[in-house]
Design a protein around this motif. Structure first.
Motif, PDB file in Angstrom:
ATOM      1  N   LYS A  53       0.827  -1.202   0.000  1.00  0.00           N
ATOM      2  CA  LYS A  53       0.000   0.000   0.000  1.00  0.00           C
ATOM      3  C   LYS A  53       0.861   1.252   0.000  1.00  0.00           C
ATOM      4  O   LYS A  53       0.573   2.221  -0.669  1.00  0.00           O
ATOM      5  N   SER A  54       1.945   1.221   0.780  1.00  0.00           N
ATOM      6  CA  SER A  54       2.777   2.414   0.883  1.00  0.00           C
ATOM      7  C   SER A  54       3.482   2.719  -0.433  1.00  0.00           C
ATOM      8  O   SER A  54       3.832   3.846  -0.696  1.00  0.00           O
ATOM      9  N   ARG A  55       3.712   1.682  -1.276  1.00  0.00           N
ATOM     10  CA  ARG A  55       4.398   1.912  -2.530  1.00  0.00           C
ATOM     11  C   ARG A  55       3.455   2.454  -3.604  1.00  0.00           C
ATOM     12  O   ARG A  55       3.881   2.814  -4.680  1.00  0.00           O
ATOM     13  N   ASN A  56       2.170   2.446  -3.368  1.00  0.00           N
ATOM     14  CA  ASN A  56       1.214   2.884  -4.371  1.00  0.00           C
ATOM     15  C   ASN A  56       0.367   4.044  -3.854  1.00  0.00           C
ATOM     16  O   ASN A  56      -0.850   3.942  -3.728  1.00  0.00           O
ATOM     17  N   ILE A  57       1.041   5.121  -3.520  1.00  0.00           N
ATOM     18  CA  ILE A  57       0.348   6.307  -3.049  1.00  0.00           C
ATOM     19  C   ILE A  57      -0.377   6.946  -4.226  1.00  0.00           C
ATOM     20  O   ILE A  57       0.221   7.238  -5.260  1.00  0.00           O
ATOM     21  N   ALA A  58      -1.688   7.151  -4.062  1.00  0.00           N
ATOM     22  CA  ALA A  58      -2.511   7.639  -5.181  1.00  0.00           C
ATOM     23  C   ALA A  58      -2.412   9.156  -5.296  1.00  0.00           C
ATOM     24  O   ALA A  58      -3.315   9.883  -4.896  1.00  0.00           O
ATOM     25  N   VAL A  59      -1.298   9.635  -5.817  1.00  0.00           N
ATOM     26  CA  VAL A  59      -1.098  11.066  -6.049  1.00  0.00           C
ATOM     27  C   VAL A  59      -0.744  11.257  -7.516  1.00  0.00           C
ATOM     28  O   VAL A  59       0.225  10.655  -8.010  1.00  0.00           O
ATOM     29  N   PRO A  60      -1.499  12.042  -8.255  1.00  0.00           N
ATOM     30  CA  PRO A  60      -1.163  12.286  -9.665  1.00  0.00           C
ATOM     31  C   PRO A  60       0.253  12.838  -9.792  1.00  0.00           C
ATOM     32  O   PRO A  60       0.661  13.719  -9.033  1.00  0.00           O
ATOM     33  N   LEU A  61       0.990  12.318 -10.754  1.00  0.00           N
ATOM     34  CA  LEU A  61       2.365  12.765 -10.948  1.00  0.00           C
ATOM     35  C   LEU A  61       2.430  14.270 -11.215  1.00  0.00           C
ATOM     36  O   LEU A  61       3.361  14.951 -10.765  1.00  0.00           O
ATOM     37  N   ALA A  62       1.420  14.789 -11.896  1.00  0.00           N
ATOM     38  CA  ALA A  62       1.420  16.220 -12.215  1.00  0.00           C
ATOM     39  C   ALA A  62       1.400  17.081 -10.955  1.00  0.00           C
ATOM     40  O   ALA A  62       2.000  18.164 -10.924  1.00  0.00           O
ATOM     41  N   VAL A  63       0.722  16.592  -9.914  1.00  0.00           N
ATOM     42  CA  VAL A  63       0.664  17.339  -8.652  1.00  0.00           C
ATOM     43  C   VAL A  63       2.048  17.408  -8.031  1.00  0.00           C
ATOM     44  O   VAL A  63       2.511  18.469  -7.586  1.00  0.00           O
ATOM     45  N   ASP A  64       2.730  16.261  -7.998  1.00  0.00           N
ATOM     46  CA  ASP A  64       4.085  16.242  -7.451  1.00  0.00           C
ATOM     47  C   ASP A  64       5.023  17.112  -8.278  1.00  0.00           C
ATOM     48  O   ASP A  64       5.840  17.865  -7.730  1.00  0.00           O
ATOM     49  N   LEU A  65       4.917  16.989  -9.588  1.00  0.00           N
ATOM     50  CA  LEU A  65       5.822  17.749 -10.460  1.00  0.00           C
ATOM     51  C   LEU A  65       5.675  19.258 -10.260  1.00  0.00           C
ATOM     52  O   LEU A  65       6.667  19.993 -10.284  1.00  0.00           O
ATOM     53  N   GLU A  66       4.448  19.699 -10.043  1.00  0.00           N
ATOM     54  CA  GLU A  66       4.242  21.126  -9.819  1.00  0.00           C
ATOM     55  C   GLU A  66       4.847  21.567  -8.485  1.00  0.00           C
ATOM     56  O   GLU A  66       5.503  22.616  -8.406  1.00  0.00           O
ATOM     57  N   ASP A  67       4.652  20.759  -7.434  1.00  0.00           N
ATOM     58  CA  ASP A  67       5.249  21.102  -6.137  1.00  0.00           C
ATOM     59  C   ASP A  67       6.768  21.041  -6.209  1.00  0.00           C
ATOM     60  O   ASP A  67       7.467  21.837  -5.561  1.00  0.00           O
ATOM     61  N   ILE A  68       7.286  20.099  -6.971  1.00  0.00           N
ATOM     62  CA  ILE A  68       8.739  20.007  -7.136  1.00  0.00           C
ATOM     63  C   ILE A  68       9.275  21.223  -7.876  1.00  0.00           C
ATOM     64  O   ILE A  68      10.307  21.800  -7.508  1.00  0.00           O
ATOM     65  N   ARG A  69       8.565  21.633  -8.931  1.00  0.00           N
ATOM     66  CA  ARG A  69       8.979  22.821  -9.687  1.00  0.00           C
ATOM     67  C   ARG A  69       9.016  24.045  -8.780  1.00  0.00           C
ATOM     68  O   ARG A  69       9.984  24.822  -8.792  1.00  0.00           O
ATOM     69  N   GLN A  70       7.969  24.212  -7.973  1.00  0.00           N
ATOM     70  CA  GLN A  70       7.922  25.363  -7.075  1.00  0.00           C
ATOM     71  C   GLN A  70       8.996  25.263  -5.990  1.00  0.00           C
ATOM     72  O   GLN A  70       9.585  26.275  -5.593  1.00  0.00           O
ATOM     73  N   SER A  71       9.264  24.045  -5.526  1.00  0.00           N
ATOM     74  CA  SER A  71      10.310  23.852  -4.510  1.00  0.00           C
ATOM     75  C   SER A  71      11.670  24.238  -5.066  1.00  0.00           C
ATOM     76  O   SER A  71      12.494  24.872  -4.381  1.00  0.00           O
ATOM     77  N   ARG A  72      11.927  23.872  -6.298  1.00  0.00           N
ATOM     78  CA  ARG A  72      13.198  24.239  -6.937  1.00  0.00           C
ATOM     79  C   ARG A  72      13.356  25.749  -7.053  1.00  0.00           C
ATOM     80  O   ARG A  72      14.478  26.273  -7.052  1.00  0.00           O
ATOM     81  N   ASN A  73      12.227  26.426  -7.132  1.00  0.00           N
ATOM     82  CA  ASN A  73      12.248  27.890  -7.231  1.00  0.00           C
ATOM     83  C   ASN A  73      12.244  28.566  -5.863  1.00  0.00           C
ATOM     84  O   ASN A  73      12.078  29.785  -5.771  1.00  0.00           O
ATOM     85  N   GLY A  74      12.408  27.756  -4.800  1.00  0.00           N
ATOM     86  CA  GLY A  74      12.534  28.328  -3.468  1.00  0.00           C
ATOM     87  C   GLY A  74      11.251  28.446  -2.677  1.00  0.00           C
ATOM     88  O   GLY A  74      11.240  29.093  -1.620  1.00  0.00           O
ATOM     89  N   ASP A  75      10.179  27.820  -3.130  1.00  0.00           N
ATOM     90  CA  ASP A  75       8.901  27.870  -2.416  1.00  0.00           C
ATOM     91  C   ASP A  75       8.900  26.820  -1.305  1.00  0.00           C
ATOM     92  O   ASP A  75       8.731  25.638  -1.555  1.00  0.00           O
ATOM     93  N   SER A  76       9.093  27.255  -0.067  1.00  0.00           N
ATOM     94  CA  SER A  76       9.167  26.325   1.060  1.00  0.00           C
ATOM     95  C   SER A  76       7.829  25.652   1.338  1.00  0.00           C
ATOM     96  O   SER A  76       7.781  24.520   1.825  1.00  0.00           O
ATOM     97  N   GLU A  77       6.740  26.340   1.043  1.00  0.00           N
ATOM     98  CA  GLU A  77       5.419  25.751   1.261  1.00  0.00           C
ATOM     99  C   GLU A  77       5.190  24.578   0.320  1.00  0.00           C
ATOM    100  O   GLU A  77       4.549  23.592   0.693  1.00  0.00           O
ATOM    101  N   ALA A  78       5.702  24.653  -0.883  1.00  0.00           N
ATOM    102  CA  ALA A  78       5.556  23.557  -1.837  1.00  0.00           C
ATOM    103  C   ALA A  78       6.301  22.322  -1.339  1.00  0.00           C
ATOM    104  O   ALA A  78       5.788  21.196  -1.429  1.00  0.00           O
ATOM    105  N   TYR A  79       7.509  22.533  -0.795  1.00  0.00           N
ATOM    106  CA  TYR A  79       8.250  21.372  -0.287  1.00  0.00           C
ATOM    107  C   TYR A  79       7.612  20.840   0.990  1.00  0.00           C
ATOM    108  O   TYR A  79       7.636  19.630   1.244  1.00  0.00           O
ATOM    109  N   ARG A  80       7.028  21.719   1.778  1.00  0.00           N
ATOM    110  CA  ARG A  80       6.309  21.260   2.966  1.00  0.00           C
ATOM    111  C   ARG A  80       5.168  20.330   2.574  1.00  0.00           C
ATOM    112  O   ARG A  80       4.907  19.325   3.238  1.00  0.00           O
ATOM    113  N   ARG A  81       4.481  20.649   1.472  1.00  0.00           N
ATOM    114  CA  ARG A  81       3.399  19.782   1.001  1.00  0.00           C
ATOM    115  C   ARG A  81       3.937  18.404   0.603  1.00  0.00           C
ATOM    116  O   ARG A  81       3.303  17.377   0.879  1.00  0.00           O
TER     117      ARG A  81
END
Length: 243
Positions: A53-81
């Protein structure tokens, strides 16, 4: 990151007995030993999550990619998510590497620090959870190697083995069984301990084990075979007659 600790403590899961038999086939070390290990593995997984179950977290890849993009740009709230989304998953993996709450928390923190510093190397070809799991495996494995360098592995005493219910038919207390399995595997070298943990506790297949460790599939198979033999020898060293 204390939230996942309490969650882990309260989890109840089932575990397929067949995997315990796969570690120690009854034709090799005896039916009693395989049944005992099956009981121990079932008990140790009660405070853990179901790995599948832990290996199949139901999160759309696009959601992660957007938070990752924002994290790379210094958005701490995105990485907190991202941390909040995956801290339970990573906590579950690392609970197998240390049952000490303080150390466990530090290992989880190390994973997210390393992940943050490595975000530019994440290409999005696999789910973010898989990428984090590989980092967690590396962090946990490094911890085991540090421990192995600092001290010798502890052995079970004869008194401890005498407490194991080989013949009584009694079910072991979950916390006692969990401690014994952790110590049993802890007697193995880190490399052997890692492959058994991934193959039989995390239920990773050969391909996923290779991906998590960075080994080849052939190396995974060879290492698992060697580790099973070493685990079998641990039973022989108990001074008990295993039928």
């Amino acid at each position: 990151m204390k939230t996942y600790e309490n969650q882990i403590e309260g989890m109840k899961t089932t575990y397929p007995v067949c995997t315990a038999f796969a570690i120690c086939p009854e034709l090799t070390i005896g039916l009693q030993a395989a049944q005992l290990l099956g009981e121990l593995v079932r008990a140790i997984t009660e405070p853990l999550s179901a790995p599948a179950k832990s290996r199949n977290i139901a999160v759309p890849l696009a959601v992660d990619l957007e938070d990752i993009r924002q994290s790379r740009n210094g958005d701490s709230e995105a990485y907190r998510r991202l941390i909040e989304r995956y801290q339970r998953h990573i906590g579950q993996i690392l609970w197998r590497f240390s049952r000490d709450h303080r150390i466990h928390e530090e290992l989880v923190q190390d994973v997210f620090v390393e992940a943050y510093l490595s975000l530019d190397r994440y290409r999005g070809k696999a789910p973010f959870a898989h990428w984090l799991a590989r980092i967690a495996t590396r962090v946990g494995y490094s911890y085991w190697k540090q421990v192995a360098r600092r001290k010798k592995r502890e052995s079970f005493t004869l008194e401890e083995w005498d407490k194991l219910p080989f013949d009584s038919g009694e079910k072991m207390d979950a916390s006692q069984a969990a401690t014994l399995v952790h110590r049993l595997l802890g007697q193995l070298p880190p490399r052997d301990r890692l492959v058994l943990t991934l193959r039989y506790l995390e239920e990773c297949d050969v391909a996923e084990t290779a991906q998590r460790t960075g080994w080849t599939k052939s190396m995974v198979k060879v290492q698992a075979w060697r580790a099973r033999n070493k685990l079998r020898n641990l039973f022989k060293q108990t001074g008990r007659e295993i039928k």
